[in-house]
Design an enzyme around this catalytic site. Sequence first.
Site, PDB file in Angstrom:
ATOM      1  N   THR B  49       0.664  -1.450  -0.036  1.00  6.23           N
ATOM      2  CA  THR B  49      -0.271   0.007   0.238  1.00  6.23           C
ATOM      3  C   THR B  49       1.103   1.014  -0.053  1.00  6.23           C
ATOM      4  OG1 THR B  49      -0.104   0.340   2.422  1.00  6.23           O
ATOM      5  CG2 THR B  49      -1.296  -1.742   1.702  1.00  6.23           C
ATOM      6  N   CYS B  50       0.663   2.210  -0.070  1.00  3.32           N
ATOM      7  CA  CYS B  50       1.710   3.662   0.068  1.00  3.32           C
ATOM      8  C   CYS B  50       2.082   3.539   1.858  1.00  3.32           C
ATOM      9  CB  CYS B  50       0.269   4.699   0.034  1.00  3.32           C
ATOM     10  SG  CYS B  50      -0.637   4.813   0.559  1.00  3.32           S
TER      11      CYS B  50
END
Lengths: 283, 453
Positions: B49-50
């Site tokens: 994910t970021c």
Amino acid sequence: MLVRLQGISMWLSMAALTGATVLYAYFFLSKKTLHSRYATALTGAGFVLLTASIGMYSSAAQGTRLVGPYTLVLAAWALVFVYFVVEHLVKLKVYGTVLVPVALALLVLAQILLPAAAGLKPTVEEVRLLDSWRVIVHVVLIVFANAGFAIGAAASGTYLALEAQLKRHRTTTLFKRLPSLAQTDLVARRAVGWAYPAYSAGLLLGVLRAVETDVTGWWQDPRVMLAGLVWAIFGAYLYLHYGREASGRTSAYVALAGLVFVVALAIVARTVPAGFHIFGIAG
Amino acid sequence: MHLTLVGLSHKTAPIEIREKLTFPAHRQADALSDLICGVQVSEAVILSTCNRTEIYAVTTGAQDGVDAVIDFACGHHGLDRAQLEPYLYVSQGDAVVRNLFRVVASLDSKVVGEAQILGQVKEAYDHSFANGAAGRVFNKLFRQSFEVGKRVRSETAIGEAAVSISYAAVELARKVFDTLAGRTILVLGAGKMSELTAKHLVSQGVHSVLVANRTYERAVELAERFEGEAIRYDDLFTRMRDADIVISSTGATHYVVHRADVAGVMRKRSGRPLFLIDIAVPRDIEPAVNELRDVFLYDIDDLSGVVESNLEDRQREARQAQVIIDEEFRAFEAWLESMEVVPTIAAIRAKAESLRTEELDRALKRLDGLSEKDRATVEALSQAIVSKMLHGPTARLKSAAAEKDGYQYVDTARRLWGLDADGERAKRAHGLRGLLRLPEKPRKDETGEGLGS
């Protein structure tokens, strides 16, 4: 036997409402819907038991007593009934947190006052006055209307509490749990809107009965005067709300003032032995 | 067989490092294939994910497994191991399970209680499953983690309160109006913050948007974005009568909305409440406006206060979420325990012994008149047969269990011997080992610190 069963049913009903009160309080703090479901179930059980208790008492006494502390039991029953109707219409369980304890308090008060009223026998004059369908409908309508006024006032109190928090920019638990201003205003308006015609009809029937039984100076009775005041205040509430489009805050104060007079009337009706409307008062 | 986690997150690595170690959806198949093609890793899930990249793996060895995963991460992205290691955290055994459950429960997120992470973990697992990288252990572990995520969201209020300024404004508006459907908002000033707040309000069903700005052309520009109506600045207070919510964010250095202006507006509103959000610094709206009946004014500090209070609430809910994580961890632990080789062998031996004594008793009843010595001989014979029959299979099972996919042998043995019904007894009799076992010398990252200094 029936009287004993009625007593058991009443105490079980009070126990169920006590459980519901605790669960509603816990629901209010924790916001867990499961608790509100259990609370609603217990309230429902309490309502059924209370209905059974009233029914058994009426069977044993060959008629429902509509005077003295018995009206408190009927008021509690009506309050729970109207709460269920409101909860069904607007899905606001948070009102159970306020209204179920009030219903329970009315039942407890009735239990305290009942022994003193148990030996009371209506006088010949009272029997003559009470012996009419108009009196029955009058009492039922007033009891239901008072329940509606109580719910309207509870919503109005909620409105003022939330409004104060919004004004002060507070984000307390109370703030987070309370429903929106628009919703509380709607509940108050609907509750009073339904209760007011019932109250008006109830008063009208009472006046008709007083006139037809030729009670002199009936309008001087303190309860009649207070009832007129309650009628005027909630009339003003509806006028302000619908006629003048007054702010929610103004309407809320008026509804609370109306409830103060409803409570005052209930106390006076049970404690002041003056006038013709004195049924069920000792002495 | 060991559970291994190698990862980095917003807590251990800056964006410059995190962006180098990402596994986008379209590259997951290749990455997973690379990861499980060796002997060390039998199952893998890559969560990217970021804010975090975490590689979950079932490995044959403890330290070798960690090395294999780190080598893969570096090799796949062409990174220097020494450069990456300081930002990595490594967990093994039960710490992996607890870490995954905390991640899914959103307790480890940048904003505690955010809802996206559950979907992201599901997506990572789906990639693994579709590419044959998830086996019996991760099928169980990740499905249980989804249960954790669901329970935390349904049994706690961790994701309920707004934790951004613009959402706090929406939350407060709903406290006044209940639903925003059919409401009208007036945006005063065409700044970014007012646009963002307006966007959130519109997403909640706001009916119409009015935009006022000193420069009319900019008002038209913003109004077009919301399919709203631009109004002349001179008409501001006339049109404010139609609005339910006002968002103000002009660049003015003095108040542009005064108490007297709003008092005039309120006289024409028939008791309808007005909610004003002043997100400008310096403020646009005179604070005394809040004193007016049915008017609610919130400035940027007030909204920040709401956000802080909500964050504190989320922290309180996080403690409740931890209880759920502990419960689910115990359930997973119990399942894993049933997959252990030692209790499995013990259960096989117990079952064989039970069968032996049962059959011996039956035979001895039929062989009436045997002397004590003969009875002892027959009993010794039965014991020797059972012992020799079991010796080979159990020794090979022990050895196979230590290999890659070894738990599958254990699982097969349990099925062949019909031990699942007796699984509870085995669980009670033996402690937790195997997958949840930590290596002999745990690395210092068990506390979540980076591997490097």
